[in-house]
Write an enzyme that holds these catalytic residues in place. Structure first.
Site, PDB file in Angstrom:
ATOM      1  N   ASP A  92       7.414 -13.725  -2.657  1.00  0.00           N
ATOM      2  CA  ASP A  92       8.035 -13.745  -1.336  1.00  0.00           C
ATOM      3  C   ASP A  92       8.209 -15.206  -0.923  1.00  0.00           C
ATOM      4  O   ASP A  92       7.832 -16.134  -1.648  1.00  0.00           O
ATOM      5  CB  ASP A  92       7.217 -12.929  -0.329  1.00  0.00           C
ATOM      6  CG  ASP A  92       5.838 -13.499  -0.081  1.00  0.00           C
ATOM      7  OD1 ASP A  92       5.570 -14.649  -0.489  1.00  0.00           O
ATOM      8  OD2 ASP A  92       5.014 -12.799   0.523  1.00  0.00           O
ATOM      9  N   ASP A 266       7.008  -3.124  -2.582  1.00  0.00           N
ATOM     10  CA  ASP A 266       5.682  -3.719  -2.731  1.00  0.00           C
ATOM     11  C   ASP A 266       4.892  -3.301  -1.515  1.00  0.00           C
ATOM     12  O   ASP A 266       5.457  -3.029  -0.451  1.00  0.00           O
ATOM     13  CB  ASP A 266       5.737  -5.248  -2.764  1.00  0.00           C
ATOM     14  CG  ASP A 266       5.858  -5.821  -1.361  1.00  0.00           C
ATOM     15  OD1 ASP A 266       6.968  -5.791  -0.800  1.00  0.00           O
ATOM     16  OD2 ASP A 266       4.825  -6.251  -0.790  1.00  0.00           O
ATOM     17  N   CYS A 304      -4.735  12.704 -13.297  1.00  0.00           N
ATOM     18  CA  CYS A 304      -4.571  11.262 -13.463  1.00  0.00           C
ATOM     19  C   CYS A 304      -5.261  10.795 -14.745  1.00  0.00           C
ATOM     20  O   CYS A 304      -6.340  11.272 -15.083  1.00  0.00           O
ATOM     21  CB  CYS A 304      -5.157  10.531 -12.254  1.00  0.00           C
ATOM     22  SG  CYS A 304      -5.021   8.739 -12.372  1.00  0.00           S
ATOM     23  N   CYS A 306      -6.163   7.572 -15.354  1.00  0.00           N
ATOM     24  CA  CYS A 306      -6.799   6.260 -15.202  1.00  0.00           C
ATOM     25  C   CYS A 306      -8.281   6.333 -15.551  1.00  0.00           C
ATOM     26  O   CYS A 306      -8.865   7.413 -15.632  1.00  0.00           O
ATOM     27  CB  CYS A 306      -6.608   5.717 -13.788  1.00  0.00           C
ATOM     28  SG  CYS A 306      -7.823   6.316 -12.599  1.00  0.00           S
ATOM     29  N   CYS A 309     -10.605   8.307 -13.198  1.00  0.00           N
ATOM     30  CA  CYS A 309     -10.497   9.770 -13.264  1.00  0.00           C
ATOM     31  C   CYS A 309     -10.957  10.331 -14.605  1.00  0.00           C
ATOM     32  O   CYS A 309     -11.425  11.455 -14.683  1.00  0.00           O
ATOM     33  CB  CYS A 309      -9.066  10.201 -12.963  1.00  0.00           C
ATOM     34  SG  CYS A 309      -8.589   9.845 -11.254  1.00  0.00           S
ATOM     35  N   HIS A 335      -7.234   3.243  -9.803  1.00  0.00           N
ATOM     36  CA  HIS A 335      -6.684   4.585  -9.599  1.00  0.00           C
ATOM     37  C   HIS A 335      -5.454   4.540  -8.692  1.00  0.00           C
ATOM     38  O   HIS A 335      -4.426   5.159  -8.985  1.00  0.00           O
ATOM     39  CB  HIS A 335      -7.712   5.532  -9.003  1.00  0.00           C
ATOM     40  CG  HIS A 335      -7.063   6.806  -8.554  1.00  0.00           C
ATOM     41  ND1 HIS A 335      -6.671   7.787  -9.440  1.00  0.00           N
ATOM     42  CD2 HIS A 335      -6.631   7.205  -7.332  1.00  0.00           C
ATOM     43  CE1 HIS A 335      -6.042   8.745  -8.773  1.00  0.00           C
ATOM     44  NE2 HIS A 335      -6.004   8.417  -7.493  1.00  0.00           N
TER      45      HIS A 335
END
Lengths: 372, 372
Positions: A92, A266, A304, A306, A309, A335
């Protein structure tokens, strides 16, 4: 060297399935960029960020210009090398953080004078300096400096900030030195006023950028107003350039904005929430501090993949959050980013196969059945 | 089911190269156990801890009995499953933390009554309860409850605490229910007084444990006194049982204790230092807050294979530490644990090949050339 390029591969209603080609690789869109404020996605190693499916990060010019400084990062080989992230980075312009974080701001047509929130030192950020800083950082996508007025704002103040932003956008483009694979995005301002947004888009299109962002939203207006503003704005934006909705948002808001033609996002929500015990799941957000999780041996989100999980129970995550353990922040952040990336991947598939409307309606209905 | 077993494979002077066989696998000794106080090695995922070479963790009974409680961990399948660590775990008895962390302590022959540092609730820890808690946790090695007096201590107070610890050790052994692959260790007390240490060892040997620990050191005495006490104590300890020096310590102290016949160690130093910007390297400890690191593109330790040293510069680590970023704690913790494990691996090789004295002297000399 790669050309900076955006290709729309499929559309479904207003939603677009595309690819953004940059110096550091290709980004599948719609895309969500995790926020790596101070040259780190908080509580995650770069390899773990990449493993979530994230293809592009956002870096904050305001934070990096103050510490460790753009010049130091340049001497150390640029932001990608410094932080160990080899994929694309968008930075940015610093404008939003200067106005929200720093002290003793003076804003005029020249730029912004402010004091660092870290050590009180005085700095000046102008459109030209924001371009220079981002060139030193080496980001693939640089944003122009803009003025984002606080919400609520009168039409007159919104118009003044938008017109100053337009003048700054002209100076930013004049200062821009094209490099293969690198692009500069203009930022549409104008509050929640469609005529001002239309004027802003037209002025930015006349200057000409590699992409266009919608700034000044998610600053306090309600979600319906935000999405209505997105819808009227994207309708004016060029179809062949990427559209980036800055700072948005909640999963259902992102889905809603994709359905209205936005390609890039974002937000600090998945990372910040991960550090405060909030988890995003397919049935809505869960507060891991809630007592009902303390002895639940089920995974956070059974669908999930990840590490949080696959390897741990809700009971364990609840324990980590209650004990204030860093591992709790690490696992919930991982996660949450994975969840956001999964949502984007499913959205991309839905758009490509012409099921975007059904998918998004089902997602929003399911997600809204949230219970903590 | 595995027998709980300790095999000395080689000796070099007083140093021993061995293997500890437990229900959850084999530990190569001398071994350093990272501390996983609240069912997590702070700032590390279990897989990343295993990747450092660590084969056994320490868990703190005091913290776990208060939160999330031993009963809850038992209902969730035990500590290994709860925290996602499938290798061996040793738990302390809670005695040391009760005396150093809790409030309103009352200690008598029955046990310790105290208030939780978390919520002020009152708890009683007896030798029998410490055995029960550790059985509920499912640790491979359980420690007996002991009384570790503060330093400095008079011979009379040290003797009283040691004799109470001996009486508690008898009750702990009476409460112990043998399980294949699980062992209970007695703890030698007696301050820095060789005759008291000798009396403690003899009393514990008469009771009979699967292993013996040296407690009550590294509490304020100087390093030379500590090592002298270790040397006189290990000389009395049975050769066929593992010897564990509790809470030690700095890398050079660990090397010194291994040369005096110790097999196992734990210490918060590598983890805690990792969260405060201190890094252990082959040329001694480095303070990553020091200004000389801010633009150093070299890795932290060129000989180290950890992720912090392979992927990042000292300049980046310095930036993370200065910015208070969680990733700084994650990377330095990972490096420090890796460094400790590398030292242990090199020590094991040196003992096995009969080069322990030369290796340890060279290590201590090199390590003492430390500069921050």
């Amino acid at each position: 060297m790669t050309e900076f390029q955006f290709k729309v591969q499929a559309t479904d209603g207003s939603a677009r399935r595309g690819e953004l080609h940059t110096a550091h690789g290709v980004v599948q869109t719609p895309a969500f960029m995790p926020v790596g404020t101070a040259a780190t996605v908080k509580a995650m190693k770069p390899d773990d960020v990449a493993a979530t499916g994230a293809e592009m990060l956002l870096g904050n010019t305001y934070h990096l210009m103050l510490r460790p400084t753009a010049e130091r990062i340049d001497r150390l080989g640029g932001l990608h090398r410094f932080m160990g992230w080899s994929r694309p980075i968008l930075t940015d312009s610093g404008g939003y953080q200067v106005l929200s974080l720093s002290a003793l701001r003076k804003i005029d047509d020249h730029g912004v004078t402010f004091r660092s929130h870290i050590d009180g030192s005085e700095h000046v950020l102008t459109p030209e300096r924001a371009v220079e800083i981002q060139r030193l950082l080496g980001s693939d996508v640089a944003m122009v400096l803009d003025e984002c007025p606080p919400f609520p704002v009168t039409p007159a103040d919104a118009a003044a900030a938008m017109r100053r932003s337009t003048a700054w956008a002209e100076r930013s483009r004049a200062a821009w030195q094209p490099r293969p694979g690198h692009g500069q995005f203009g930022i549409v301002q104008g509050g929640v006023f469609p005529d001002l947004r239309a004027e802003s888009v037209a002025a930015l299109r006349a200057i000409g950028f590699e992409g266009y962002a919608i700034g000044g939203l998610a600053v306090g207006e309600d979600a319906a107003t935000m999405l209505a503003t997105v819808e009227s704005t994207t309708a004016q934006m060029p179809a062949d350039r990427p559209r980036y909705l800055m700072g948005v948002g909640k999963p259902d808001q992102i889905v809603g904005a994709v359905m209205r033609g936005v390609d890039m996002f974002d937000c600090v929500l998945p990372t910040r929430s991960g550090r405060t015990g909030q988890a995003f799941t397919r049935i809505g957000p869960l507060n891991m501090r809630n007592a009902r999780h303390v002895e639940d041996s089920a995974p956070l989100d059974a669908q999930c993949g990840c590490v949080a999980c696959r390897q741990f129970s809700r009971a364990y995550l609840s324990h980590l959050v209650r004990a204030g353990e860093i591992l709790g922040a690490m696992l919930l952040t991982c996660h949450n980013i994975t969840f956001y990336q999964d949502v984007m991947a499913e959205l991309r598939r839905a758009i490509a196969t012409g099921h975007a409307r059904a998918w998004s309606e089902e997602f929003i209905a399911r997600y809204s059945r949230a219970a903590s």
